[in-house]
Design an enzyme around this catalytic site. Structure first.
Site, mmCIF file in Angstrom:
data_model
loop_
_atom_site.group_PDB
_atom_site.id
_atom_site.type_symbol
_atom_site.label_atom_id
_atom_site.label_comp_id
_atom_site.label_asym_id
_atom_site.label_seq_id
_atom_site.Cartn_x
_atom_site.Cartn_y
_atom_site.Cartn_z
ATOM 1 N N LYS B 140 0.851 -1.190 0.000
ATOM 2 C CA LYS B 140 0.000 0.000 0.000
ATOM 3 C C LYS B 140 0.884 1.235 0.000
ATOM 4 C CE LYS B 140 -4.189 -1.516 2.403
ATOM 5 N NZ LYS B 140 -5.059 -1.223 3.562
ATOM 6 N N GLU B 234 -6.911 -6.132 -1.183
ATOM 7 C CA GLU B 234 -7.937 -5.912 -0.173
ATOM 8 C C GLU B 234 -9.325 -5.890 -0.799
ATOM 9 O OE1 GLU B 234 -6.674 -3.067 2.861
ATOM 10 O OE2 GLU B 234 -8.751 -2.445 3.025
ATOM 11 N N ARG B 239 -7.392 -9.648 4.057
ATOM 12 C CA ARG B 239 -6.450 -8.548 4.239
ATOM 13 C C ARG B 239 -7.066 -7.414 5.067
ATOM 14 N NH1 ARG B 239 -2.039 -5.431 0.477
ATOM 15 N NH2 ARG B 239 -1.505 -3.996 2.124
ATOM 16 N N HIS B 250 -7.748 6.390 11.814
ATOM 17 C CA HIS B 250 -7.560 7.433 10.808
ATOM 18 C C HIS B 250 -8.358 8.685 11.158
ATOM 19 C CE1 HIS B 250 -6.116 4.489 7.470
ATOM 20 N NE2 HIS B 250 -5.135 4.918 8.230
ATOM 21 N N HIS B 263 0.733 8.150 14.191
ATOM 22 C CA HIS B 263 -0.159 7.158 13.581
ATOM 23 C C HIS B 263 -0.431 5.994 14.533
ATOM 24 C CE1 HIS B 263 -2.150 4.631 10.685
ATOM 25 N NE2 HIS B 263 -1.231 3.692 10.831
#
Lengths: 357, 357
Positions: B140, B234, B239, B250, B263
Site C-alpha cells: 500500500k 484488499e 487482508r 484514521h 499514527h
C-alpha cells in the site's frame, strides 16, 4: 445491431470492448460498476455521447462533471481536480467512473480512477477515432510532465469500453483523420490483411462510412487486444510493438509544445521516420514503405514537425521506452510484421530530418 | 547472523522481506534493481541507515536525495517533487528506488515509484518500528487528501524490504512505542501465541532488546504476509483484518490534524474503541479486552484524542473502508481471531467517546 465483443487482458486487468453502431444506447447494461453507482466525467466536445450516457445511466449518477480535454490539462494538478470532485461527491471504493471523450480524457480520468482510494473501477466511452483505436484500450493511463509526455501514470484497465461510431458526432475533420493513423498503425505492425482491406476502403473511411470504420476499428482493437493480453505491463514482450511511430512521435509532439501537432499527426511523422530506419536496418522493402507513406499522405496533409535534432534530442532520450541500455524502438520488417530493436538515439534524430509523407 | 527471509504476495506484487540485526550491511546484495542502478530517497532522521545503504550501493547510485518525512508532505505535490527529481536525474524504467525512513517515506516514495514512468521497482528500508511492522510491508502506497488520509494511492509492492533493528538508530522513544502498536495489532488479529509471547517480553521490547524486537517483528510480518498474499488488493478477503483499529484510528489522526497523535497512537485509540464494539457485537470476552488495554497502557501513555462526534463523523464516513453499503469494520472475537462486519458509523462514534486505555 448486435455489437462485437472483444476481451483485452485478463484477471484484474481485463477489459471488455463493445464495438457497434448504436452501442451507446445500451450503455446502461454494458458499463460496469460494482456498486451500481457512476461518476461521469465528460469533455465539453463530447456533448452527444455524454447525453446518451446520461440517459442510459439515469438515476445511477453520483456525479456528472465536465473535464477539460486539452493536453495542457493532463497534469498531476489536473488529476487532483478530478479526485477532489469525486471525493466531494462521496465516491466509494466500489463505485465506478465513466470517461466520455478523446484520448486526453481517457488518460486523465483513467489515471484519476487508478489512484483514487488506491483504485476504483472505470469505463471508457471514446469520442474520437484516436481514442477508439488506441488510447482507451489497453489500460495505459497517465499525465504529462514538463520533461515529456505520459511520464507519470499507471496501468489501470477500464472494465468496459464502448466503441460506437455515432459517438464521433461533430469530431473535427483534422482529429478524425489524425486518429485513423493509430488504427492503421495496428494493422501495419501485426495484420497485413487488415492493412490491405483498410487501404482499399480508404475513400469510405474518409467519408466516415460506419461499416468501413467499424471494420478498421474492430481489427485494430483485435490487434491491440492480442498484444496487450500477452504482455499487459509492456515488460519486454510484444506489447511494445504498439509503440511503432511513438519514439519520435512523442518527441515531435513535445517539441511542438503539444499544440502544433495532434497526437495522431505526430505519430504519422514518427512512423515516417521509423520507415526510414526500417528500410536501413530491418529490411523493409522500399515499395512497402512507399505504400504506407501513401496512406499517411491521404490521411493528411499534416503540419510540418520540428526536425532540429538539438530541439528533439532531449525528448528522444527521455522517452519511457528508453532503458539504461539504450532506446528500444519498433521497426517494420514488412507490412504486418514488426520487431523491437535497440537503436541509438542519433539514428532516430537523423531519421527525423529525412522523414517524408 | 543469517537474516530470516519471508515472502509477501505473489507475481507482480511479490516482496521479499529480510529480517535480522545487521541486515543493512548486506543491502548491496539484498536490494533489487533490474538495471543495477538506484535512486535513494532518505529521511533526514534516517542518517545512520541511509549511510549504511549508501556504502552498500557505492557506485550504483544515480540520485541520492533527501525527502521530507512529515505527514504534511504526504500530498500529490510532495510526490511531484520526488518525480521531478527522479526525472531530472535521468531515471529509466528499469532503475529502482530505495526509500529509507518511516511510514511517511515509504508511503510517499513508494507511490512516486508506482506512478513514475507508469511504475518503477522500489525497495524499502524502514527506520521506525511502525514502518517495519506495517507501513513498508504489503504494497500500500499513497498520500493524504484534505478530506482524509491515504485517499490517493496505489498498490505497488517493494521488491525487497530490509528490517534491521539497528536501523532504528536514534528513533525517539515516543515513535518507538507508537510503532509497536502495529506489531501487536498483527498478533491480536491472527496469532494468539505471538501475542502471548510478546506480552511476556514487553519489558525487553520496551528496552529495545534486539532479539525480542526481531521476534515480534518477524511474527507480525508473517501475519501480514499471509493475509496480503491471500488478498493482495484488499478486495473482500482477509487482508481487511489488518485494518483493525484503523477505522477510528484514521479519524482520530485526521481530527488531530496529523499533528497531535502519531499514527500508532491514533491506532491504539482506534483499537481501544474497537474493543468496546467487539465486546458488544462480536462476543470478545471482557477479560481479553482488558488484557489488550493493559498492553496499550504499557506502550503509552498516549495523548488524548478528539472524541467529539461532530468533529469525527466526517472522517469516519469518508474512510476508504466504506462502501456504498456501509462501513466494513474489523472486530475482535478473541485474542488472535478477528472478523469483518458492517457496523453503522454511529456505533463507532459512540465507541470513540467510551474508548479508554
Amino acid at each position: 445491431m448486435t455489437p462485437t465483443r472483444l476481451e483485452v487482458g485478463s484477471g484484474e486487468a481485463a477489459s471488455t470492448v463493445w464495438l457497434g453502431a448504436g452501442t451507446l444506447e445500451s450503455a446502461g447494461s454494458l458499463l460496469v460498476s460494482p456498486s451500481g453507482r457512476y461518476l461521469v466525467f465528460s469533455a465539453p466536445s463530447a456533448g452527444e455521447a455524454a447525453g446518451a450516457v446520461r440517459r442510459a445511466l439515469d438515476g445511477r449518477i453520483l456525479l456528472d462533471a465536465s473535464v477539460d480535454d486539452r493536453e495542457a490539462e493532463k497534469t498531476l494538478a489536473g488529476v487532483e481536480r478530478l479526485v477532489d470532485a469525486a471525493l466531494a461527491a462521496g465516491v466509494r471504493r466500489d463505485d465506478a467512473i465513466v470517461a466520455v471523450g478523446g484520448g486526453v480524457v481517457s488518460d486523465l480520468v483513467g489515471f484519476a480512477a487508478a489512484i483514487l482510494l488506491r483504485g476504483v473501477a472505470w469505463n471508457a466511452v471514446p469520442t474520437t477515432t484516436g481514442a477508439m483505436a488506441d488510447a482507451a484500450v489497453g489500460g495505459k493511463t497517465g499525465v504529462d510532465h514538463s520533461r515529456g509526455k505520459n511520464l507519470i501514470g499507471a496501468f489501470h484497465a477500464p472494465r468496459a469500453i464502448l466503441v460506437d461510431p455515432r459517438a464521433l458526432g461533430g469530431l473535427p475533420e483534422r482529429d478524425y483523420r489524425a486518429g485513423l493513423v493509430e488504427a492503421f498503425k495496428a494493422a501495419w505492425i501485426d495484420d497485413a490483411a487488415l492493412a490491405d482491406r483498410a487501404e482499399r476502403e480508404l475513400p469510405a473511411l474518409l467519408s466516415r462510412d460506419e461499416g468501413a470504420l467499424l471494420e478498421l476499428l474492430t481489427g485494430s482493437v483485435r490487434v491491440k487486444a492480442s498484444l496487450v493480453t500477452e504482455d499487459p505491463q509492456e515488460k519486454r514482450g510484444r506489447r511494445r510493438l504498439l509503440n511503432f511511430g511513438h519514439t519520435l512521435g512523442h518527441a515531435f509532439e513535445a517539441a511542438g509544445s503539444y499544440r502544433d501537432l495532434k497526437h495522431g499527426e505526430a505519430v504519422a511523422w514518427g512512423i515516417a521516420a521509423a520507415l526510414e530506419v526500417s528500410c536501413d536496418r530491418a529490411g523493409l522493402p522500399l515499395a512497402e514503405a512507399e505504400r504506407i507513406r501513401l496512406v499517411l499522405a491521404r490521411l493528411g496533409p499534416f503540419p510540418e514537425p520540428v526536425r532540429d535534432p538539438r530541439r528533439l534530442s532531449g525528448y528522444v532520450s527521455l522517452d519511457k521506452k528508453g532503458t539504461s541500455a539504450g532506446l528500444a524502438a519498433v521497426l517494420l520488417e514488412a507490412v504486418g510484421r514488426a520487431k523491437v530493436e535497440v537503436v541509438p538515439p542519433q539514428v532516430w534524430l537523423e531519421a527525423a530530418e529525412r522523414a517524408r509523407i
